[in-house]
Structures are given as C-alpha cells and as structure tokens.
Design a protein around this motif. Structure first.
Motif, PDB file in Angstrom:
ATOM      1  N   ASP A 187     -44.076 -24.677  24.026  1.00 36.29           N
ATOM      2  CA  ASP A 187     -45.510 -24.813  24.302  1.00 36.29           C
ATOM      3  C   ASP A 187     -46.303 -23.681  23.656  1.00 36.29           C
ATOM      4  O   ASP A 187     -47.363 -23.911  23.064  1.00 36.29           O
ATOM      5  CB  ASP A 187     -45.768 -24.800  25.811  1.00 36.29           C
ATOM      6  N   ARG A 188     -45.794 -22.458  23.783  1.00 40.78           N
ATOM      7  CA  ARG A 188     -46.521 -21.311  23.215  1.00 40.78           C
ATOM      8  C   ARG A 188     -46.597 -21.423  21.701  1.00 40.78           C
ATOM      9  O   ARG A 188     -47.637 -21.135  21.093  1.00 40.78           O
ATOM     10  CB  ARG A 188     -45.825 -20.006  23.624  1.00 40.78           C
ATOM     11  N   ALA A 189     -45.512 -21.865  21.074  1.00 42.70           N
ATOM     12  CA  ALA A 189     -45.525 -22.035  19.624  1.00 42.70           C
ATOM     13  C   ALA A 189     -46.541 -23.100  19.217  1.00 42.70           C
ATOM     14  O   ALA A 189     -47.286 -22.930  18.234  1.00 42.70           O
ATOM     15  CB  ALA A 189     -44.129 -22.408  19.138  1.00 42.70           C
ATOM     16  N   LYS A 190     -46.596 -24.181  19.990  1.00 40.96           N
ATOM     17  CA  LYS A 190     -47.555 -25.243  19.683  1.00 40.96           C
ATOM     18  C   LYS A 190     -48.990 -24.766  19.875  1.00 40.96           C
ATOM     19  O   LYS A 190     -49.886 -25.144  19.111  1.00 40.96           O
ATOM     20  CB  LYS A 190     -47.287 -26.464  20.571  1.00 40.96           C
ATOM     21  N   GLN A 191     -49.206 -23.938  20.909  1.00 42.44           N
ATOM     22  CA  GLN A 191     -50.540 -23.364  21.088  1.00 42.44           C
ATOM     23  C   GLN A 191     -50.950 -22.527  19.883  1.00 42.44           C
ATOM     24  O   GLN A 191     -52.093 -22.591  19.422  1.00 42.44           O
ATOM     25  CB  GLN A 191     -50.565 -22.481  22.338  1.00 42.44           C
ATOM     26  N   MET A 192     -50.019 -21.731  19.383  1.00 39.43           N
ATOM     27  CA  MET A 192     -50.337 -20.810  18.291  1.00 39.43           C
ATOM     28  C   MET A 192     -50.716 -21.530  17.013  1.00 39.43           C
ATOM     29  O   MET A 192     -51.508 -21.024  16.213  1.00 39.43           O
ATOM     30  CB  MET A 192     -49.155 -19.864  18.048  1.00 39.43           C
ATOM     31  N   VAL A 193     -50.157 -22.732  16.814  1.00 42.07           N
ATOM     32  CA  VAL A 193     -50.510 -23.496  15.612  1.00 42.07           C
ATOM     33  C   VAL A 193     -51.513 -24.600  15.936  1.00 42.07           C
ATOM     34  O   VAL A 193     -51.773 -25.478  15.111  1.00 42.07           O
ATOM     35  CB  VAL A 193     -49.253 -24.083  14.931  1.00 42.07           C
ATOM     36  N   MET A 194     -52.066 -24.554  17.163  1.00 42.13           N
ATOM     37  CA  MET A 194     -53.164 -25.423  17.588  1.00 42.13           C
ATOM     38  C   MET A 194     -52.819 -26.908  17.561  1.00 42.13           C
ATOM     39  O   MET A 194     -53.636 -27.743  17.200  1.00 42.13           O
ATOM     40  CB  MET A 194     -54.418 -25.140  16.749  1.00 42.13           C
ATOM     41  N   VAL A 195     -51.576 -27.232  17.987  1.00 39.82           N
ATOM     42  CA  VAL A 195     -51.230 -28.644  18.150  1.00 39.82           C
ATOM     43  C   VAL A 195     -51.068 -28.985  19.632  1.00 39.82           C
ATOM     44  O   VAL A 195     -50.777 -30.131  19.971  1.00 39.82           O
ATOM     45  CB  VAL A 195     -49.949 -29.019  17.366  1.00 39.82           C
ATOM     46  N   GLU A 196     -51.233 -28.019  20.503  1.00 36.67           N
ATOM     47  CA  GLU A 196     -51.229 -28.245  21.951  1.00 36.67           C
ATOM     48  C   GLU A 196     -52.149 -27.210  22.571  1.00 36.67           C
ATOM     49  O   GLU A 196     -52.166 -26.052  22.150  1.00 36.67           O
ATOM     50  CB  GLU A 196     -49.811 -28.106  22.523  1.00 36.67           C
ATOM     51  N   SER A 197     -52.927 -27.624  23.568  1.00 38.27           N
ATOM     52  CA  SER A 197     -53.877 -26.683  24.177  1.00 38.27           C
ATOM     53  C   SER A 197     -53.324 -26.010  25.424  1.00 38.27           C
ATOM     54  O   SER A 197     -53.755 -24.911  25.771  1.00 38.27           O
ATOM     55  CB  SER A 197     -55.191 -27.411  24.516  1.00 38.27           C
ATOM     56  N   ASP A 198     -52.398 -26.661  26.124  1.00 39.87           N
ATOM     57  CA  ASP A 198     -51.936 -26.164  27.407  1.00 39.87           C
ATOM     58  C   ASP A 198     -50.429 -25.890  27.400  1.00 39.87           C
ATOM     59  O   ASP A 198     -49.696 -26.442  26.585  1.00 39.87           O
ATOM     60  CB  ASP A 198     -52.230 -27.186  28.515  1.00 39.87           C
ATOM     61  N   ARG A 199     -49.993 -25.070  28.380  1.00 36.62           N
ATOM     62  CA  ARG A 199     -48.564 -24.850  28.613  1.00 36.62           C
ATOM     63  C   ARG A 199     -48.219 -25.436  29.982  1.00 36.62           C
ATOM     64  O   ARG A 199     -48.322 -24.748  30.998  1.00 36.62           O
ATOM     65  CB  ARG A 199     -48.228 -23.353  28.557  1.00 36.62           C
ATOM     66  N   PRO A 200     -47.798 -26.689  30.037  1.00 39.51           N
ATOM     67  CA  PRO A 200     -47.694 -27.395  31.322  1.00 39.51           C
ATOM     68  C   PRO A 200     -46.316 -27.334  31.978  1.00 39.51           C
ATOM     69  O   PRO A 200     -45.892 -28.297  32.620  1.00 39.51           O
ATOM     70  CB  PRO A 200     -48.052 -28.836  30.930  1.00 39.51           C
ATOM     71  N   HIS A 201     -45.603 -26.216  31.825  1.00 40.64           N
ATOM     72  CA  HIS A 201     -44.269 -26.118  32.416  1.00 40.64           C
ATOM     73  C   HIS A 201     -44.298 -26.427  33.914  1.00 40.64           C
ATOM     74  O   HIS A 201     -43.411 -27.117  34.441  1.00 40.64           O
ATOM     75  CB  HIS A 201     -43.684 -24.724  32.196  1.00 40.64           C
TER      76      HIS A 201
END
Length: 391
Positions: A278-292
C-alpha cells in the motif's frame, strides 16, 4: 489575528491573517477560547487529501464566545453566548438535515461541484478541511466566522471547563457514532483498531452502550495504557498477532462488532506485506489509502457482524476482500459524524459525570506553538495523544 495556516506539505505556520467579518445574515463571529489538533488534520499536514491551498486556515475542533451575530441568526445566538462549533456546517433545513444526516447537509458545501466530481455527491461543508468541503477557514485561530450559525452551534453552560466540552465538536460524537453504528448488544465483543483520540472515545462509548467486552488494538504504550484505564482489553500489534489474540479472546468466534478508528494511514510494518505494498502504491500515486485495518476487520469479524468505519478515507483502496465481506454476511456503516444528532445526549452525560472527555488531553499549549505541536503529534513524541491550543 493569529491563525495556523497551511502553506504546503508538512508546512503549517502561525501567521497574521485578516480578522473574519460577518458575510451573511446567518453568520456569527466567535472569539476562540480553545481549539485542538485532530488526527484528521494530519491527513492535510501530509497532503494526502487534495484540495488544500496555501493560505488556508486549519482546524475543526473549536469553541469560544460569540462576539457578533448576523441579522438572520434570529435570536438563537447572542453576544456573550458560549458555544462549541461542530466540525460539520449545517443549514438545519434541507432534507438530509431534517433526517438528522447532518454530515451530508445538501446546502453548506459552497464548492459542492468539486466534491461531486470526486465522490458523486457532495457532503456538508466542513471547517478547515480542503476546498472539496467548501474551503471554509478553520478554527485554529483567535477568531472564527461561523456560517449558518443559527444551526451550526452547540450552546454550552457556564461553569464547565472548556476541556470537558471542546471535544463535542468532533472526537466525542465521532467515537460515539462509531459505537452506535454497531448496534451493540449485551453479549457483544467490540474490537476497536486505533487508540488515538477517536479510538479512546469509541472505547468508552462502547462500554457506556453496554458491550460485554471491548478489545483495543494499537502499538503505542501510552495509548494502550489509556485504553486499559477506560476498561478495554488491549492488543499490541507489534508484539503479538491480532488474529491469534482475537481468536483467544472470543473463543474462536471473532468479535461481533469491529470499529476502524485508523483510516487511510494504517501503520506500515515489514511483518505485514500488504502495508508495504500500500505504501509503495501511495508513493507512485496509484492508491490513495492504506486499508490494512479494513482488510483485517473483514477477515476477523464474526459472520453476521457489523463493521463501523470512523477513520477517514480519501479515495481508492486496493485489495479489499469483498468475497469474505459478502459471504460472511457482514454489514458496514461509515460516514463523517452527524455531530448535532448526538450532542444533547452527550452534553447531558458530561453534566451527569458519566464521562469527562478531557481525559484524552496530554498537551495544552499556546496557539503560537501549534506548528511545532503538529510535528510532535505526528511523531507521537512526548507520549502525545491529544493537543489543545489556547489562542
């Protein structure tokens, strides 16, 4: 006047800005006596939620004394009244307000076209919380203009300290709504993820509403200690398996009710690979949230149970286990808080001594120290749980 102003990512400053003025007949101006930094403010601090512009005034937990009223307030407020200001701005007249769904007031978001593009429909205007919610100046300031003030206020009595009343603006009714949404029964186990300020209020709300067992999940000793003091059994997710402990504490059935008080910024840990992804996806702006937390709740919740989401989410969340959610027959209830729906009851509980919300305060500082305290609160330094600012 002085106010805490957003200048960009992780850049909050105490600036001199123009004093607010009456702009509409339904306005009031208050002299702020206390305000607070909310966990939701950190989402803006990190620039995870779009729509902030340099110069925007922060803050949505505010109370103070009325110093001026517009001609349309119609006697509902007068100079000298002491009020708490709900973070949701409400008209009190639209269909949603009449239904008690105040956080989705149809009138008060003056930039509703932006929210409609992002979410399909607009919710209410909010203080100090991006132009998606109206771009209204916030209350971390010496003075605040309260639009729709005849409806957007909680009149509070003299003789009760600000610290006991301030959190009627947000975190107390937010924790309460999170628990109410669970339809708690006397045999229920309620598991609460996140022991920050809202989580602490949810713990005590679940107990007041009669839960058989409340389990609180976090990793910070000061938060877990506070949760235990409120009557919860605690799980430190850095030291033990949440799944295994919940199995033990519920005789293998899982908690009937689960509350998410974490939201879009779930803790990132090497032992939890989905959080790293999730954090990696946030950093490249393909996911906004970390929904663990959402994933974990769906997995552990007892079939037929209820999931209540008080934590803020901003956009898109990947890899949600909808198969488990559907096949287990779970119910999810969410939403920004309908503050005014709950405040008469909660004020009564404060007056009766059932709860003193000031227990959550760990730091009280002048407004001028606000920029520093944003960093202290973010980093959880000095055992910081909740910051109150005094203009």
């Amino acid at each position: 006047m002085k106010a805490l102003v957003w200048h960009g990512k992780e850049d909050i400053r105490c600036d001199t800005v123009t004093d607010p003025e009456i702009q509409d007949a339904r306005d009031a101006i208050i002299k702020v006596t206390s305000c607070a930094i909310c966990g939701s403010d950190l989402h803006l601090f990190h620039n995870y939620i779009p729509g902030m512009l340099p110069g925007d005034i922060m803050g949505h937990e505010t109370m103070g004394e009325v110093v001026e009223v517009g001609s349309g307030v119609d006697g509902k407020l007068k100079k000298g009244d002491r009020i708490v200001v709900p973070f949701t701005i409400i008209c009190g007249e639209c269909d949603q307000c009449k239904r008690g769904n105040f956080s989705v007031c149809e009138t008060t978001n003056r930039k509703s076209h932006l929210a409609e593009k992002a979410f399909g429909h607009s919710g209410a205007g909010l203080f100090g919380y991006t132009h998606l919610t109206g771009g209204y100046p916030g209350g971390q300031a010496e003075y605040l203009r309260v639009p729709f003030a005849d409806a957007t206020h909680i009149k509070v009595p003299a003789g009760i300290p600000d610290e006991q009343l301030l959190f009627l603006s947000d975190i107390f009714p937010t924790g309460w709504q999170a628990a109410v949404q669970c339809d708690i029964e006397p045999t229920d186990t309620v598991a609460i993820w996140g022991c920050g300020p809202v989580g602490q209020m949810a713990i005590r709300s679940a107990i007041l509403l009669g839960a058989n067992q409340v389990i609180a999940i976090d990793c910070l000793p000061e938060r877990l200690s506070m949760a235990e003091a409120g009557g919860a059994t605690t799980i430190n997710f850095e030291k033990e398996s949440v799944l295994e402990r919940l199995e033990e504490l519920t005789d293998g059935r899982g908690p009937e009710k689960c509350i998410d008080c974490v939201g879009m910024e779930s803790h990132v840990m090497a032992s939890l690979p989905d959080t790293l992804l999730d954090r990696a996806k946030q950093m490249v702006m393909v996911e906004s949230d970390r929904p663990h937390v959402l994933r974990e709740m769906i997995y552990v919740c007892r079939p037929g149970g209820i999931i209540s989401v008080a934590g803020v989410y901003s956009g898109f969340s990947d890899m949600l286990p909808m198969g488990a959610f559907m096949n287990k027959g779970l119910t999810m209830r969410t939403g920004q808080t309908h503050v005014n729906r709950w405040t008469d009851d909660l004020l009564h509980r404060i007056e009766e001594g059932q709860i003193d919300p000031s227990f959550v305060i760990t730091h009280t500082v002048p407004l001028s120290q606000g920029p520093e305290m944003y960093q202290v609160f973010r980093d959880k330094r000095d055992s910081c749980v909740k910051v109150v600012l005094k203009p």
